[in-house]
Design a protein around this motif. Structure first.
Motif, PDB file in Angstrom:
ATOM      1  N   LEU A 276       2.119  10.475 -10.915  1.00 16.97           N
ATOM      2  CA  LEU A 276       0.904  11.053 -11.476  1.00 16.97           C
ATOM      3  C   LEU A 276       0.420  12.304 -10.749  1.00 16.97           C
ATOM      4  CD1 LEU A 276      -1.088   7.768 -12.115  1.00 16.97           C
ATOM      5  CD2 LEU A 276       0.321   9.070 -13.732  1.00 16.97           C
ATOM      6  N   GLY A 277       0.733  12.422  -9.485  1.00 18.89           N
ATOM      7  CA  GLY A 277       0.242  13.565  -8.721  1.00 18.89           C
ATOM      8  C   GLY A 277      -1.265  13.500  -8.580  1.00 18.89           C
ATOM      9  N   ASP A 278      -1.903  14.653  -8.596  1.00 16.80           N
ATOM     10  CA  ASP A 278      -3.356  14.691  -8.401  1.00 16.80           C
ATOM     11  C   ASP A 278      -4.120  14.911  -9.699  1.00 16.80           C
ATOM     12  OD1 ASP A 278      -2.853  17.336  -8.919  1.00 16.80           O
ATOM     13  OD2 ASP A 278      -3.583  18.089  -7.003  1.00 16.80           O
ATOM     14  N   GLY A 279      -3.456  14.760 -10.822  1.00 17.24           N
ATOM     15  CA  GLY A 279      -4.129  14.879 -12.110  1.00 17.24           C
ATOM     16  C   GLY A 279      -4.081  16.263 -12.721  1.00 17.24           C
ATOM     17  N   ARG A 280      -3.719  17.255 -11.934  1.00 14.40           N
ATOM     18  CA  ARG A 280      -3.614  18.612 -12.479  1.00 14.40           C
ATOM     19  C   ARG A 280      -2.258  18.761 -13.171  1.00 14.40           C
ATOM     20  NH1 ARG A 280      -5.232  22.243  -7.373  1.00 14.40           N
ATOM     21  NH2 ARG A 280      -4.370  20.465  -6.267  1.00 14.40           N
TER      22      ARG A 280
ATOM     23  N   THR B 132       0.821  -1.206   0.000  1.00 15.02           N
ATOM     24  CA  THR B 132       0.000   0.000   0.000  1.00 15.02           C
ATOM     25  C   THR B 132       0.855   1.256   0.000  1.00 15.02           C
ATOM     26  OG1 THR B 132      -1.736  -1.193   1.171  1.00 15.02           O
ATOM     27  CG2 THR B 132      -1.869   1.204   1.191  1.00 15.02           C
ATOM     28  N   ILE B 133       1.901   1.273   0.807  1.00  6.07           N
ATOM     29  CA  ILE B 133       2.822   2.418   0.851  1.00  6.07           C
ATOM     30  C   ILE B 133       3.492   2.611  -0.499  1.00  6.07           C
ATOM     31  CG2 ILE B 133       4.992   3.257   1.840  1.00  6.07           C
ATOM     32  CD1 ILE B 133       4.054   1.847   4.498  1.00  6.07           C
ATOM     33  N   THR B 134       3.947   1.529  -1.101  1.00  6.14           N
ATOM     34  CA  THR B 134       4.620   1.608  -2.407  1.00  6.14           C
ATOM     35  C   THR B 134       3.675   2.132  -3.486  1.00  6.14           C
ATOM     36  OG1 THR B 134       6.095  -0.207  -1.809  1.00  6.14           O
ATOM     37  CG2 THR B 134       5.877   0.286  -4.158  1.00  6.14           C
ATOM     38  N   LEU B 135       2.448   1.615  -3.528  1.00  5.68           N
ATOM     39  CA  LEU B 135       1.490   2.059  -4.541  1.00  5.68           C
ATOM     40  C   LEU B 135       1.107   3.529  -4.361  1.00  5.68           C
ATOM     41  CD1 LEU B 135      -0.774  -1.106  -4.658  1.00  5.68           C
ATOM     42  CD2 LEU B 135       0.817  -0.330  -6.444  1.00  5.68           C
ATOM     43  N   ALA B 136       0.872   3.952  -3.129  1.00  8.34           N
ATOM     44  CA  ALA B 136       0.515   5.353  -2.869  1.00  8.34           C
ATOM     45  C   ALA B 136       1.670   6.282  -3.237  1.00  8.34           C
ATOM     46  CB  ALA B 136       0.132   5.536  -1.395  1.00  8.34           C
TER      47      ALA B 136
ATOM     48  N   ARG C  13       1.550  18.818 -11.523  1.00  3.96           N
ATOM     49  CA  ARG C  13       1.358  18.506 -10.098  1.00  3.96           C
ATOM     50  C   ARG C  13       1.835  17.083  -9.788  1.00  3.96           C
ATOM     51  NH1 ARG C  13      -0.459  21.840  -5.901  1.00  3.96           N
ATOM     52  NH2 ARG C  13      -1.384  19.947  -5.136  1.00  3.96           N
ATOM     53  N   THR C  14       2.990  16.710 -10.316  1.00  6.73           N
ATOM     54  CA  THR C  14       3.570  15.429  -9.947  1.00  6.73           C
ATOM     55  C   THR C  14       4.453  15.647  -8.725  1.00  6.73           C
ATOM     56  OG1 THR C  14       5.418  15.752 -11.458  1.00  6.73           O
ATOM     57  CG2 THR C  14       3.516  14.544 -12.309  1.00  6.73           C
ATOM     58  N   LYS C  15       5.014  14.588  -8.221  1.00  6.57           N
ATOM     59  CA  LYS C  15       5.835  14.632  -7.004  1.00  6.57           C
ATOM     60  C   LYS C  15       5.048  15.287  -5.869  1.00  6.57           C
ATOM     61  CE  LYS C  15       9.917  14.830  -9.814  1.00  6.57           C
ATOM     62  NZ  LYS C  15      11.053  15.583 -10.273  1.00  6.57           N
ATOM     63  N   LEU C  16       3.811  14.899  -5.754  1.00  6.57           N
ATOM     64  CA  LEU C  16       2.856  15.488  -4.823  1.00  6.57           C
ATOM     65  C   LEU C  16       3.139  15.058  -3.389  1.00  6.57           C
ATOM     66  CD1 LEU C  16       0.138  17.099  -4.860  1.00  6.57           C
ATOM     67  CD2 LEU C  16      -0.997  14.884  -4.919  1.00  6.57           C
ATOM     68  N   GLU C  17       3.178  16.042  -2.487  1.00  6.93           N
ATOM     69  CA  GLU C  17       3.269  15.725  -1.064  1.00  6.93           C
ATOM     70  C   GLU C  17       2.009  14.962  -0.684  1.00  6.93           C
ATOM     71  OE1 GLU C  17       5.496  16.279   1.327  1.00  6.93           O
ATOM     72  OE2 GLU C  17       6.915  17.452   0.165  1.00  6.93           O
ATOM     73  N   THR C  18       2.167  13.934   0.125  1.00  7.11           N
ATOM     74  CA  THR C  18       1.006  13.172   0.545  1.00  7.11           C
ATOM     75  C   THR C  18       1.164  12.776   2.005  1.00  7.11           C
ATOM     76  OG1 THR C  18      -0.507  11.449  -0.192  1.00  7.11           O
ATOM     77  CG2 THR C  18       1.831  10.888  -0.155  1.00  7.11           C
TER      78      THR C  18
ATOM     79  N   GLU D  46       1.998   6.523  -7.143  1.00  4.36           N
ATOM     80  CA  GLU D  46       0.958   7.361  -7.738  1.00  4.36           C
ATOM     81  C   GLU D  46       1.202   8.841  -7.458  1.00  4.36           C
ATOM     82  OE1 GLU D  46      -3.887   7.878  -7.887  1.00  4.36           O
ATOM     83  OE2 GLU D  46      -3.013   6.362  -6.576  1.00  4.36           O
ATOM     84  N   ALA D  47       1.516   9.187  -6.214  1.00  2.00           N
ATOM     85  CA  ALA D  47       1.740  10.593  -5.858  1.00  2.00           C
ATOM     86  C   ALA D  47       2.949  11.172  -6.580  1.00  2.00           C
ATOM     87  CB  ALA D  47       1.925  10.726  -4.347  1.00  2.00           C
TER      88      ALA D  47
END
Length: 93
Positions: free
Chosen positions: A25-29, A14-18, A32-37, A21-22
């Motif tokens: 891909l970021g949040d799709g905007r 789960t940690i690896t997949l999240a 907006r990759t390398k998104l803090e999560t 993606e962050a």
């Protein structure tokens, strides 16, 4: 003080997949990759006879409602309470 940390296979995946993606891909905007999560780790700890504290992570939960800015992420206090209450109730059933 000595510590060890272990992860269940489910938590590791789960940690690896999240993270993937962050970061990718970021949040799709646009741009907006390398998104803090932010996520929550669920598990337990115990101390052995030599004084080493062992942490075991069973689950990870991504915080969808966290408030993100360009360089930071802040937890949603309601989400923390909601998830904590569910985990405590689930542990006692």
């Amino acid at each position: 003080m000595k510590f060890t940390i272990s992860l269940s296979d489910a938590a590791r995946h789960t940690i690896t997949l999240a993270t993937l993606e962050a970061y990718v891909l970021g949040d799709g905007r646009p741009r907006r990759t390398k998104l803090e999560t932010l996520g929550y780790l669920w598990g337990f700890s115990r101390e052995d006879s030599k004084g080493t504290t062992h942490f075991h992570v069973d689950l990870m939960s991504l915080s969808i409602s966290a408030k993100r800015s360009r360089n930071s992420v802040k937890p949603n206090d309601q989400a923390v309470r909601l998830k904590s209450e569910l985990m405590v109730r689930g542990h006692h059933t």
